[in-house]
Design a protein around this motif. Structure first.
Motif, PDB file in Angstrom:
ATOM      1  N   UNK A  92       0.825  -1.205   0.000  1.00 59.96           N
ATOM      2  CA  UNK A  92       0.000   0.000   0.000  1.00 59.96           C
ATOM      3  C   UNK A  92       0.860   1.257   0.000  1.00 59.96           C
ATOM      4  N   UNK A  93       2.000   1.207   0.682  1.00 60.66           N
ATOM      5  CA  UNK A  93       2.896   2.365   0.699  1.00 60.66           C
ATOM      6  C   UNK A  93       3.537   2.593  -0.674  1.00 60.66           C
ATOM      7  N   UNK A  94       3.921   1.506  -1.342  1.00 53.13           N
ATOM      8  CA  UNK A  94       4.484   1.636  -2.693  1.00 53.13           C
ATOM      9  C   UNK A  94       3.444   2.274  -3.619  1.00 53.13           C
ATOM     10  N   UNK A  95       2.175   1.893  -3.467  1.00 56.72           N
ATOM     11  CA  UNK A  95       1.101   2.429  -4.315  1.00 56.72           C
ATOM     12  C   UNK A  95       0.565   3.760  -3.794  1.00 56.72           C
ATOM     13  N   UNK A  96       1.181   4.276  -2.724  1.00 55.24           N
ATOM     14  CA  UNK A  96       0.800   5.576  -2.153  1.00 55.24           C
ATOM     15  C   UNK A  96      -0.682   5.636  -1.785  1.00 55.24           C
ATOM     16  N   UNK A  97      -1.188   4.543  -1.206  1.00 51.37           N
ATOM     17  CA  UNK A  97      -2.594   4.482  -0.797  1.00 51.37           C
ATOM     18  C   UNK A  97      -2.730   4.204   0.696  1.00 51.37           C
ATOM     19  N   UNK A  98      -1.588   3.948   1.376  1.00 49.63           N
ATOM     20  CA  UNK A  98      -1.606   3.562   2.796  1.00 49.63           C
ATOM     21  C   UNK A  98      -2.213   4.662   3.660  1.00 49.63           C
TER      22      UNK A  98
END
Length: 728
Positions: A598-604
Motif C-alpha cells: 500500500x505504501x508503494x502504491x501511495x494508498x496507505x
C-alpha cells in the motif's frame, strides 16, 4: 427425401457454425459445433462470412457467396446460409408454394411467407434490386475426408448418476418410505368397500367406527412418512445443488481466458439456471416417477382384481392422454430454445441498464435506453405467451380426454352394480383406485416434460464441461528464476483468424531479464493484445513467445501467472475488504507485506484515514472509490504478490501528476531484479525505461531508449511531441 436436420446453437456466437453443421449433415457428413469450432473459432463478434468460407474450403465444400434477390433465391441450389437481420446466420433449406422454410439455430425450424422473410433477409440495394447476402455450397471430392471423432462422446444422463450415488443411503431411505406409504394407501379401497358393503349393509356402526379409526391411523402414519421423506429430499436437494453448481464453477475456472471473450454474461447465467433444472430433476422428478410407477403397478393389479374391463378402458384413455401430450413436445422444445435466447438477452440488457444508470442519467438518454429495455421485455413476453398458449392447448385437451375416460368408467361400473356383477362398495373402491391411478399418469407426463427440459439443459452445460481446460496436458513449470528474459519471435495474432488484417503482425523483440521495457503506440495498435499473449490469454498464435527459452504453449500457465504481477486496464475491484482486494491470493494475509504494498502504491495513508482502515468494504457492495484510488489498489495488489515479472497496462493513466510521480519513484525501487513491461502513453512513465518499443498497426516500428528515439524524430517523437517534458 429425409427431413432437413436442425442443429441448435448453444450460445449467441455459434449461429454460423451451427448453420455449417446443418449444411454438412445435409450432404452426408455429421459434424458437431464443437468440432467445427476448431477450424473456425468464433470471436467476440461471432463468425464472419470470410470465416465460414474458409471453413467450407477446409471441409471440402465449394462455396459461392454473393448478393441475391428473393427471386434469384428461388432459382439457386438449396440449402444455403443467409445473413439474417444483419447480425445472425440461418439456413434456407426449401422454398415451396411461396413459403420459405428456414432453420434458425437459435429458434428451430420456421415457415415464413415472403413478406416476413424479406423483412429479415433484405439488407441492401444493388442494381436497383433489394437483396440480401447468401452462401451456396456444393461438395467436392475432398468432402468427408475430415472425420469428427467427438460426435459420440457427448455427455448423457450417466453424467448425473454420480450425484445420486453420493447420497444413495438417503435415496434408499426415501424409497423405503415411499413403498411403505404406497402399501398403506393400498388398504383404502378395501376399507371403503368394507364400510359400504359390510358396515352400512349390516348397520354395524361399531365396525364403521373401527374402520374409520384404522383409516385415520393410516393417514397419520402416511403424513409422518411424507414429512420425513420431504425433509430428507430437501437435505439431498441442497447438497446436490451445491455440488453440481460448484463443479460447474470449478470447470469455468479451468477454461482458457479466450473462452470468455465469446460468451455473453447472460449465456453463462442461463447455464447456471439450467443446473437448477437438473437438481430438481434428480431430487424431485426421479422420485416422483418412481412412486408413480410403483403406485400404478400396485393399484393396477387391484383394479384388474375388481374389473379387467375397467382396467383396459383406463389404459386406453391414459394412452390417448399421453399421446395428446407428446404431440406438443417438439413445439415445446422450440419455444424453450427461444425462451433461453430471450432470457439471456433480457439478463444482458437488464444488467447493462442497472449498472449503467448513472451514465445514462449523465448522458440524458433515459428514454431511449428504457425503450430498448422494454423492447426486450416485449420479445420475452411474446415467447412466454406462446408458451402459455401451448400449455393451455395441452391442458384443455388432456382434461377433456381424462373426463371422457372417467365418465365411461363411471357408466360401466354403475351398469355392473345394477346388473349385480359389482357391489356398491366395490364401485366406490374402483372410483378411489381410478383417482389414485390418474395421479401417476399426470406425474409420468410431468416427468416427460422434465426429461425434455433436462436434456436441453444438459446440451448447454455439456458445451462447458466438454471444453478443453487451459492446461489440458502436462506442462513445464517455471524453474530458473535467475533468467527472466522474455523473447518474442515472428509473433502474429488476430482475434478473428479469418480477418484480412492482423492485430499483431510478425513481431520480434527481446524483453531483457531484470530490465524495464516500455511499449508505446497509438490506441488500437496492439499493445494490450501483446501483454495478453505474453500472459497466455490466447494460444492460437503464429510464431513463438519464449519464457526462459521455453515456448509459452509448453508452460503451465497457472504456474507462469503465479510469477507475474499484473495491472490491466480493466482490472477488477472485488466486493470485499481493502485488505482482501490487495492480498487476493489464497492463504492468510501477510500484514507486513500488505502495508508495504500500500505504501508503494501511495494508498496507505488514505486507507488509515478510514474508520475501518484495511477492513473497509469496497467494490460494488461497499464504499465507492475514484478511478485513481482503484488503480492504486490494483498496483498494490501486484506489489503484494512480489512477483518476478511485472506487467502494467496503463496502470497510472487515471492518476494525477503528484501521485503518479510518487508511485513511479516507489516502483522504480521495487523493480530491482524484476523483469518489467510497461504499457503507457505518458512520457513521465516511460522515459526512464531501459528500452522503449514503439508499435504501430500491429508492427514494431522503432525500439531504443528515450533520447535516441527522440533524435530519430520518427513515430515515438510524433507520439509525444505535444507533451511538455519534451523540452526538458
Amino acid at each position: 427425401m429425409r427431413a432437413f436436420k436442425f442443429i441448435k446453437q448453444l450460445d449467441s456466437m455459434q449461429c454460423g457454425l451451427a448453420c455449417m453443421a446443418m449444411i454438412c449433415y445435409h450432404w452426408g457428413q455429421e459434424y458437431s459445433v464443437k468440432f467445427l469450432n476448431k477450424f473456425c473459432t468464433a470471436s467476440k463478434d461471432g463468425v464472419s462470412f470470410k470465416g465460414l468460407s474458409d471453413l467450407s474450403d477446409t471441409l471440402g465444400l465449394h462455396c459461392i457467396s454473393g448478393k441475391v434477390s428473393i427471386q434469384e433465391l428461388r432459382e439457386c441450389p438449396l440449402p444455403a446460409i443467409l445473413h439474417w437481420n444483419q447480425n445472425h446466420f440461418i439456413v434456407l433449406y426449401k422454398i415451396k408454394n411461396n413459403k420459405f422454410y428456414i432453420a434458425d439455430p437459435s429458434k428451430g425450424k420456421l415457415v415464413l411467407n415472403e413478406t416476413e422473410f424479406s423483412q429479415h433477409f433484405i439488407s441492401l440495394t444493388s442494381d436497383n434490386k433489394e437483396k440480401g447476402l447468401a452462401m451456396f455450397f456444393e461438395p467436392t471430392e475432398k468432402f468427408g475426408i475430415i472425420k469428427d471423432d467427438t460426435i459420440n462422446n457427448e455427455r448423457n444422463f450417466k453424467f448425473l448418476s454420480k450425484y445420486i450415488f453420493k447420497h444413495k443411503l438417503y435415496f434408499i431411505q426415501i424409497i423405503v418410505g415411499m413403498i411403505f406409504a404406497c402399501c398403506m394407501q393400498l388398504l383404502f379401497p378395501f376399507l371403503t368397500q368394507s364400510i359400504v358393503d359390510t358396515g352400512i349393509h349390516t348397520k354395524n356402526i361399531g365396525l364403521i367406527w373401527l374402520i374409520l379409526i384404522g383409516e385415520l391411523t393410516i393417514v397419520i402414519g402416511r403424513t409422518i412418512t411424507d414429512v420425513i421423506r420431504n425433509w430428507l429430499l430437501l437435505h439431498i436437494s441442497m447438497r446436490i445443488n451445491i455440488s453440481i453448481v460448484s463443479d460447474f464453477f470449478i470447470k469455468l475456472l479451468k477454461l482458457p481466458m479466450s473462452f470468455f471473450d465469446t460468451k455473453l454474461m447472460g449465456d453463462i447465467f442461463q447455464r447456471i439456471s439450467d443446473h437448477d433444472r437438473i437438481q430438481k430433476f434428480l431430487t424431485s422428478q426421479i422420485l416422483k416417477i418412481s412412486f408413480a410407477v410403483l403406485s400404478f403397478f400396485i393399484f393396477g393389479i387391484v383394479l384388474c382384481y375388481y374389473n379387467i374391463t375397467v382396467f383396459l378402458i383406463f389404459l386406453i384413455g391414459s394412452f390417448l392422454y399421453a399421446t395428446w401430450i407428446t404431440l406438443f413436445l417438439r413445439k415445446r422444445r422450440k419455444i424453450d430454445y427461444n425462451l433461453f435466447e430471450q432470457q439471456a438477452a433480457n439478463q444482458n440488457r437488464t444488467y447493462q441498464f442497472i449498472t449503467g444508470i448513472q451514465e445514462i442519467k449523465l448522458q440524458n438518454c433515459e428514454i431511449r435506453r428504457r425503450l430498448e429495455w422494454e423492447d426486450t421485455q416485449a420479445d420475452l413476453f411474446k415467447v412466454q405467451m406462446d408458451s402459455l398458449k401451448l400449455q393451455l392447448q395441452q391442458e384443455s385437451g388432456g382434461v377433456f380426454i381424462n373426463e371422457i375416460k372417467n365418465i365411461v368408467i363411471t357408466v360401466i361400473t354403475a351398469t355392473c352394480v345394477i346388473s349385480g356383477d359389482m357391489s356398491l362398495g366395490m364401485m366406490l373402491a374402483v372410483q378411489y383406485i381410478i383417482g389414485q391411478l390418474n395421479s401417476p399418469i399426470e406425474q409420468v407426463v410431468a416427468f416427460i416434460y422434465s426429461l425434455q427440459d433436462v436434456k436441453i439443459s444438459l446440451e448447454r452445460i455439456n458445451e462447458i464441461h466438454n471444453a478443453e481446460n487451459e492446461d489440458n496436458h502436462i506442462k513445464n513449470n517455471i524453474t530458473n528464476l535467475s533468467d527472466k528474459t522474455i523473447t518474442i519471435k515472428n509473433l502474429s495474432f488476430s482475434y478473428d483468424s479469418h480477418a484480412l488484417t492482423k492485430t499483431l503482425d510478425n513481431i520480434t523483440l527481446n524483453i531483457p531479464s531484470g530490465k524495464i521495457t516500455a511499449i508505446v503506440g497509438s490506441s488500437g495498435s496492439g499493445k494490450t493484445t501483446l501483454i495478453k499473449l505474453i500472459l497466455g490469454y490466447y494460444s492460437n498464435i503464429s510464431g513463438s513467445i519464449l519464457i526462459q527459452n521455453q515456448d509459452i504453449r509448453n508452460i503451465n500457465l497457472k504456474d507462469w501467472r503465479s510469477h507475474c504481477g499484473v495491472v490491466m486496464q480493466d482490472g477488477v475491484i472485488f466486493s470485499e475488504s481493502i485488505a482482501r482486494n490487495i492480498a487476493v491470493e489464497d492463504g492468510d494475509i501477510d500484514y507486513t507485506r500488505l502495508e508495504y504494498a500500500a505504501q508503494i502504491a501511495n494508498i496507505h495513508d488514505y486507507i488509515m484515514s478510514l474508520p475501518l482502515k484495511y477492513n473497509t468494504q469496497i467494490g460494488r457492495d461497499g464504499m465507492g472509490l475514484s478511478q485513481g484510488q482503484k488503480q492504486r489498489i490494483l498496483i498494490a495488489r501486484a506489489v503484494y504478490k512480489n512477483p518476478d515479472f511485472i506487467f502494467l497496462d496503463e496502470a497510472t493513466n487515471a492518476l494525477d501528476a503528484k501521485n503518479e510521480k510518487i508511485i513511479v519513484e516507489n516502483l522504480n525501487k521495487f523493480y530491482s531484479g524484476k523483469t518489467v513491461v510497461v504499457v503507457a502513453h505518458r512520457l513521465s512513465t516511460v522515459k526512464n525505461a531501459d528500452q522503449i518499443i514503439v508499435i504501430d498497426e500491429g508492427k514494431v516500428v522503432e525500439s531504443g531508449e528515450h533520447y535516441s528515439l527522440i533524435a530519430q524524430k520518427g513515430k515515438y517523437y510524433n507520439l509525444i511531441h505535444n507533451q511538455l517534458e519534451l523540452g526538458l
